[in-house]
Enzyme design. Structure first.
Site, PDB file in Angstrom:
ATOM      1  N   GLU A 143       0.840  -1.203   0.000  1.00 49.91           N
ATOM      2  CA  GLU A 143       0.000   0.000   0.000  1.00 49.91           C
ATOM      3  C   GLU A 143       0.873   1.251   0.000  1.00 49.91           C
ATOM      4  OE1 GLU A 143      -2.421   1.479  -0.781  1.00 49.91           O
ATOM      5  OE2 GLU A 143      -3.973   1.748   0.742  1.00 49.91           O
ATOM      6  N   ASP A 144       0.362   2.307  -0.589  1.00 53.98           N
ATOM      7  CA  ASP A 144       1.119   3.559  -0.649  1.00 53.98           C
ATOM      8  C   ASP A 144       1.117   4.283   0.691  1.00 53.98           C
ATOM      9  OD1 ASP A 144      -1.606   4.097  -0.802  1.00 53.98           O
ATOM     10  OD2 ASP A 144      -1.450   5.554  -2.424  1.00 53.98           O
ATOM     11  N   ASP A 146      -3.667   5.603   6.367  1.00 52.53           N
ATOM     12  CA  ASP A 146      -4.112   6.848   6.996  1.00 52.53           C
ATOM     13  C   ASP A 146      -5.071   6.467   8.141  1.00 52.53           C
ATOM     14  OD1 ASP A 146      -4.515   9.678   7.131  1.00 52.53           O
ATOM     15  OD2 ASP A 146      -6.250   9.541   5.831  1.00 52.53           O
ATOM     16  N   PHE A 193      -1.493  16.280   3.949  1.00 54.42           N
ATOM     17  CA  PHE A 193      -1.914  15.559   2.749  1.00 54.42           C
ATOM     18  C   PHE A 193      -0.739  15.488   1.782  1.00 54.42           C
ATOM     19  CE2 PHE A 193      -4.098  14.498  -1.136  1.00 54.42           C
ATOM     20  CZ  PHE A 193      -5.069  13.603  -0.691  1.00 54.42           C
ATOM     21  N   ARG A 201       0.760  12.058  -9.366  1.00 51.10           N
ATOM     22  CA  ARG A 201       1.322  10.710  -9.170  1.00 51.10           C
ATOM     23  C   ARG A 201       2.724  10.600  -9.747  1.00 51.10           C
ATOM     24  NH1 ARG A 201      -2.909   7.330  -7.493  1.00 51.10           N
ATOM     25  NH2 ARG A 201      -4.945   7.770  -8.387  1.00 51.10           N
TER      26      ARG A 201
HETATM   27  P1  IMP Z   1      -7.285   5.021   4.761  1.00 53.74           P
HETATM   28  O1  IMP Z   1      -8.357   4.048   4.390  1.00 53.74           O
HETATM   29  O2  IMP Z   1      -7.834   6.235   5.435  1.00 53.74           O
HETATM   30  O3  IMP Z   1      -6.147   4.402   5.538  1.00 53.74           O
HETATM   31  O4  IMP Z   1      -6.711   5.625   3.452  1.00 53.74           O
HETATM   32  C1  IMP Z   1      -5.981   4.915   2.603  1.00 53.74           C
HETATM   33  C2  IMP Z   1      -6.025   5.543   1.226  1.00 53.74           C
HETATM   34  O5  IMP Z   1      -6.402   6.920   1.245  1.00 53.74           O
HETATM   35  C3  IMP Z   1      -4.652   5.515   0.645  1.00 53.74           C
HETATM   36  O6  IMP Z   1      -4.451   4.336  -0.071  1.00 53.74           O
HETATM   37  C4  IMP Z   1      -4.644   6.724  -0.239  1.00 53.74           C
HETATM   38  O7  IMP Z   1      -5.158   6.370  -1.504  1.00 53.74           O
HETATM   39  C5  IMP Z   1      -5.591   7.686   0.416  1.00 53.74           C
HETATM   40  N1  IMP Z   1      -4.858   8.683   1.219  1.00 53.74           N
HETATM   41  C6  IMP Z   1      -4.744   8.753   2.550  1.00 53.74           C
HETATM   42  N2  IMP Z   1      -3.972   9.775   2.944  1.00 53.74           N
HETATM   43  C7  IMP Z   1      -3.547  10.375   1.808  1.00 53.74           C
HETATM   44  C8  IMP Z   1      -2.683  11.497   1.535  1.00 53.74           C
HETATM   45  O8  IMP Z   1      -2.095  12.152   2.409  1.00 53.74           O
HETATM   46  N3  IMP Z   1      -2.499  11.785   0.226  1.00 53.74           N
HETATM   47  C9  IMP Z   1      -3.101  11.084  -0.783  1.00 53.74           C
HETATM   48  N4  IMP Z   1      -3.892  10.034  -0.578  1.00 53.74           N
HETATM   49  C10 IMP Z   1      -4.120   9.674   0.703  1.00 53.74           C
HETATM   50 MG    MG Z   2      -4.376   3.982  -2.027  1.00 51.23          MG
END
Ligand code: IMP
Ligand code: MG
Length: 167
Positions: free
Chosen positions: A91-92, A95, A144, A157
């Site tokens: 995963e990138d 969050d 962000f 990207r």
């Molecule tokens: P989560 O479900 O809140 O953990 O979010 C995961 C997904 O939200 C990541 O795979 C990203 O695609 C997106 N995301 C969360 N934080 C960021 C950020 O700071 N920049 C860009 N995308 C984010």
């Molecule tokens: Mg993602």
């Protein structure tokens, strides 16, 4: 700029050596979450010198914008079988944790031999559901971020460095 490309490269190299130590004999299935993981996946697999397979799954949790909707959907599912495989989710950024927590539940129903999580970046200050990250590249502040595969509304990207989006 938050994390220059040289620093990303050394984090990827360290992750690759940890993953190699644990997976060398296991023919793992590296499962990238689209689209954000595509750059990281490309760099990571080229640092792994043993047999492995690559698959992607496309999930959506975000509409457009910077806030998670909290609802995750499988937009494009798996083609390769997961049953009996050692799966490493790539995963990138983690969050709130909602996306990877959802994916873990989804995968467990498919009876893999094991599932672990590898995140290039971790934003622990925003966590809403607990997740156990097995491999973490870089911890990032509550900003962000974009670049190195990570987008804002599909843009940025292609940046080689990880940058903070200015509002
Ligand atoms: P989560 O479900 O809140 O953990 O979010 C995961 C997904 O939200 C990541 O795979 C990203 O695609 C997106 N995301 C969360 N934080 C960021 C950020 O700071 N920049 C860009 N995308 C984010
Ligand atoms: Mg993602």
């Amino acid at each position: 700029m938050l994390i220059p490309q040289a620093e990303i490269a050394s984090a990827v190299k360290r992750l690759a050596s940890e993953i190699a130590r644990d997976y060398r004999e296991k023919n793992p299935l590296l499962l990238g979450i689209l689209k954000g993981s595509f750059v990281f996946m490309a760099d990571l697999v080229r640092k792994l010198d043993f047999p492995l397979e690559v698959e992607f799954i496309r999930l959506s949790s975000y509409g457009s914008g910077q806030q998670s909707t909290g609802k995750v959907k499988v937009v494009q599912g798996l083609r390769l079988a997961v049953r009996g495989r050692h799966v490493l989710v790539v995963e990138d950024i983690v969050d709130t944790g909602i996306t990877v927590a959802f994916l873990l539940e989804y995968l467990k129903k498919k009876k893999p031999a094991s599932v672990r999580l590898c995140a290039l970046t971790d934003k622990p200050s925003r966590r809403r559901v607990p997740v156990n990250l097995d491999y973490i590249g870089l911890t990032v502040p509550d900003k962000f971020i974009v670049g190195y595969g990570i987008d804002f509304n599909e843009k940025y990207r292609n940046l080689p460095d990880i940058c903070v989006l200015e509002n």
